[in-house]
Scaffold this active site. Structure first.
Site, PDB file in Angstrom:
ATOM      1  N   ARG A 225       0.856  -1.188   0.000  1.00 56.40           N
ATOM      2  CA  ARG A 225       0.000   0.000   0.000  1.00 56.40           C
ATOM      3  C   ARG A 225       0.893   1.240   0.000  1.00 56.40           C
ATOM      4  O   ARG A 225       1.952   1.267   0.649  1.00 56.40           O
ATOM      5  CB  ARG A 225      -0.912   0.032   1.237  1.00 56.40           C
ATOM      6  CG  ARG A 225      -2.139  -0.885   1.147  1.00 56.40           C
ATOM      7  CD  ARG A 225      -3.122  -0.428   0.068  1.00 56.40           C
ATOM      8  NE  ARG A 225      -4.318  -1.247  -0.030  1.00 56.40           N
ATOM      9  CZ  ARG A 225      -4.503  -2.223  -0.912  1.00 56.40           C
ATOM     10  NH1 ARG A 225      -3.549  -2.530  -1.772  1.00 56.40           N
ATOM     11  NH2 ARG A 225      -5.652  -2.867  -0.972  1.00 56.40           N
ATOM     12  N   HIS A 273      -1.375  -0.146  -9.910  1.00 54.70           N
ATOM     13  CA  HIS A 273      -2.101  -1.052  -9.003  1.00 54.70           C
ATOM     14  C   HIS A 273      -2.591  -2.297  -9.754  1.00 54.70           C
ATOM     15  O   HIS A 273      -3.781  -2.623  -9.740  1.00 54.70           O
ATOM     16  CB  HIS A 273      -3.280  -0.329  -8.330  1.00 54.70           C
ATOM     17  CG  HIS A 273      -3.684  -0.988  -7.028  1.00 54.70           C
ATOM     18  ND1 HIS A 273      -3.987  -0.284  -5.897  1.00 54.70           N
ATOM     19  CD2 HIS A 273      -3.808  -2.292  -6.693  1.00 54.70           C
ATOM     20  CE1 HIS A 273      -4.302  -1.120  -4.923  1.00 54.70           C
ATOM     21  NE2 HIS A 273      -4.195  -2.357  -5.387  1.00 54.70           N
TER      22      HIS A 273
HETATM   23  P1  NDP Z   1      -2.366 -10.620   5.437  1.00 57.67           P
HETATM   24  O1  NDP Z   1      -3.306  -9.907   6.344  1.00 57.67           O
HETATM   25  O2  NDP Z   1      -2.537 -12.079   5.225  1.00 57.67           O
HETATM   26  O3  NDP Z   1      -0.868 -10.386   5.937  1.00 57.67           O
HETATM   27  C1  NDP Z   1      -0.436  -9.173   6.415  1.00 57.67           C
HETATM   28  C2  NDP Z   1       0.946  -9.361   6.985  1.00 57.67           C
HETATM   29  O4  NDP Z   1       1.394  -8.081   7.466  1.00 57.67           O
HETATM   30  C3  NDP Z   1       0.977 -10.318   8.175  1.00 57.67           C
HETATM   31  O5  NDP Z   1       2.128 -11.104   8.149  1.00 57.67           O
HETATM   32  C4  NDP Z   1       0.998  -9.366   9.369  1.00 57.67           C
HETATM   33  O6  NDP Z   1       1.623  -9.892  10.513  1.00 57.67           O
HETATM   34  C5  NDP Z   1       1.848  -8.252   8.811  1.00 57.67           C
HETATM   35  N1  NDP Z   1       1.624  -7.018   9.578  1.00 57.67           N
HETATM   36  C6  NDP Z   1       0.485  -6.334   9.741  1.00 57.67           C
HETATM   37  N2  NDP Z   1       0.681  -5.290  10.572  1.00 57.67           N
HETATM   38  C7  NDP Z   1       1.986  -5.339  10.941  1.00 57.67           C
HETATM   39  C8  NDP Z   1       2.792  -4.565  11.805  1.00 57.67           C
HETATM   40  N3  NDP Z   1       2.297  -3.504  12.468  1.00 57.67           N
HETATM   41  N4  NDP Z   1       4.077  -4.912  11.956  1.00 57.67           N
HETATM   42  C9  NDP Z   1       4.595  -5.999  11.309  1.00 57.67           C
HETATM   43  N5  NDP Z   1       3.877  -6.782  10.470  1.00 57.67           N
HETATM   44  C10 NDP Z   1       2.590  -6.448  10.295  1.00 57.67           C
HETATM   45  O7  NDP Z   1      -2.420  -9.850   4.047  1.00 57.67           O
HETATM   46  P2  NDP Z   1      -2.104 -10.416   2.577  1.00 57.67           P
HETATM   47  O8  NDP Z   1      -0.792 -11.126   2.595  1.00 57.67           O
HETATM   48  O9  NDP Z   1      -3.279 -11.109   2.027  1.00 57.67           O
HETATM   49  O10 NDP Z   1      -1.972  -9.026   1.782  1.00 57.67           O
HETATM   50  C11 NDP Z   1      -1.006  -8.074   2.155  1.00 57.67           C
HETATM   51  C12 NDP Z   1      -1.359  -6.722   1.549  1.00 57.67           C
HETATM   52  O11 NDP Z   1      -1.121  -6.752   0.138  1.00 57.67           O
HETATM   53  C13 NDP Z   1      -2.849  -6.338   1.632  1.00 57.67           C
HETATM   54  O12 NDP Z   1      -3.159  -5.806   2.892  1.00 57.67           O
HETATM   55  C14 NDP Z   1      -2.953  -5.307   0.552  1.00 57.67           C
HETATM   56  O13 NDP Z   1      -2.651  -4.036   1.101  1.00 57.67           O
HETATM   57  C15 NDP Z   1      -1.863  -5.704  -0.459  1.00 57.67           C
HETATM   58  N6  NDP Z   1      -2.406  -6.158  -1.729  1.00 57.67           N
HETATM   59  C16 NDP Z   1      -2.054  -5.499  -2.877  1.00 57.67           C
HETATM   60  C17 NDP Z   1      -2.516  -5.905  -4.103  1.00 57.67           C
HETATM   61  C18 NDP Z   1      -2.075  -5.203  -5.354  1.00 57.67           C
HETATM   62  O14 NDP Z   1      -2.547  -5.527  -6.442  1.00 57.67           O
HETATM   63  N7  NDP Z   1      -1.170  -4.248  -5.280  1.00 57.67           N
HETATM   64  C19 NDP Z   1      -3.431  -7.037  -4.234  1.00 57.67           C
HETATM   65  C20 NDP Z   1      -3.730  -7.686  -2.981  1.00 57.67           C
HETATM   66  C21 NDP Z   1      -3.229  -7.253  -1.780  1.00 57.67           C
HETATM   67  P3  NDP Z   1       1.006 -11.166  11.278  1.00 57.67           P
HETATM   68  O15 NDP Z   1       1.273 -12.334  10.349  1.00 57.67           O
HETATM   69  O16 NDP Z   1       1.778 -11.246  12.516  1.00 57.67           O
HETATM   70  O17 NDP Z   1      -0.465 -10.899  11.446  1.00 57.67           O
END
Ligand code: NDP
Length: 310
Positions: A225, A273
């Protein structure tokens, strides 16, 4: 009869109606599905950011809102939504697309492909790239997408480090977590991939201080993001040479405004995107299966933690 409202907008309805009906039929559910319904009769809402529906208060019987996309930052703060919220996970199209995008852009930078693709002077400069095992890559975010990308990069031979909020164990990935782990995750990263959600805790994560902790000449790939990176700090780090290149797929404002400095910067690649898209057929199956679970009294999958924001 389970009443499902498709509130993700007319354009998506044209794409989703048939696949959703097919997927719901396959679950054996007795249901109605449409774009209009009296709010007090609705059980589930299929949703996408940008929907006109913003006030969930009249939906008094709502069992869940199912977001079609993985990112939920535009809906988590809606105070009228008290029903459970799910997001898109396990859509094999979404995961596969992200793995291909990340692998492609990491390999582009690792192999130094640009020097050969754009070579107007026809320079014969045989700079042999290192092997993948000599190029440490860090993936920030080890969720559904981060783990899949980290796994593919490790499979290709890159030493992969990952970082998450909670402690994780991922095969062939050196995992760090929490604030203390971030410095260690960044310390050796020649290429950094951001796959974190946009939450209050992750906004401006890569600021001037953290960009400076990366090895000189590191590369950034951000399909996560836009707000994860401080734009001004990134531009300064690119101009200084601290960051050699940034491939950016997500931005604070989308579409990226025509006068934004990223467009013209020689060390920035802008992709609009497109890193990964929810694929209609597989996403319809994920939504239908989750509604079936809800109706069977099983816990819903892919629930968003509203306090954590993702
Ligand atoms: P998930 O919710 O499965 O994973 C998010 C990860 O981020 C987890 O490992 C989580 O940790 C970690 N995280 C969240 N907050 C923190 C923090 N404060 N400190 C450290 N680590 C953190 O999401 P997805 O993997 O499904 O997707 C990730 C992102 O990709 C989406 O949120 C979206 O923004 C983006 N995206 C972009 C797309 C594009 O086309 N550009 C398409 C789809 C998604 P923990 O495992 O400990 O919970």
């Amino acid at each position: 009869m389970t009443n499902i409202l498709f509130a993700a907008g007319p354009e998506l309805w044209a794409d989703y109606e048939t696949p959703l009906r097919r997927a719901l039929d396959a679950t054996g559910l007795d249901y109605t599905l449409g774009c209009d319904a009296a709010p007090e009769t609705v059980d589930y809402i299929v949703y996408a950011p940008g929907s006109k529906l913003q006030d969930f208060a009249p939906y008094t019987r709502l069992k869940a809102v199912m977001n079609l996309w993985a990112g939920v930052e535009k809906i988590t703060g809606n105070p009228t939504l008290t029903a459970p919220l799910t997001r898109m996970v396990d859509d094999e199209g979404l995961t596969q697309g992200m793995v291909e995008y990340v692998t492609g852009h990491v390999l582009r930078h690792h192999l130094g492909m640009d020097a050969h693709i754009v070579n107007p002077e026809h320079a014969w400069e045989p700079n042999v790239p290192p092997l993948s095992r000599e190029r440490p890559v860090t993936v920030l975010g080890l969720g559904a997408l981060g783990q899949a990308c980290a796994g593919m990069l490790a499979h290709l031979g890159f030493p992969v480090t990952g970082w998450s909020r909670t402690e994780k164990q991922v095969e062939r990935v050196t995992c760090f977590h929490g604030d203390d782990g971030l410095s260690r995750a960044l310390a050796d990263a020649q290429i950094v991939v951001l796959l974190l959600p946009d939450t209050p805790a992750t906004r401006n994560l890569l600021d001037a201080d953290r960009l400076a902790r990366l090895p000189w000449g590191a590369v950034i790939v951000n399909p996560g993001r836009g707000p994860l990176i401080d734009d001004d700090a990134l531009l300064a780090a690119l101009d200084a040479g601290q960051i050699a290149h940034a491939t950016l797929d997500t931005f604070r404002t989308e579409p990226l405004p025509a006068d934004h400095p990223f467009w013209a910067h020689p060390k920035v690649t802008v992709t609009p995107h497109i890193a990964s898209e929810t694929r209609v057929d597989s996403a319809a199956r994920v939504i239908a299966a989750n509604i079936r679970r809800g109706e069977d009294g099983e816990p819903l999958l892919h629930l968003v933690d509203r306090d954590a924001g993702y």
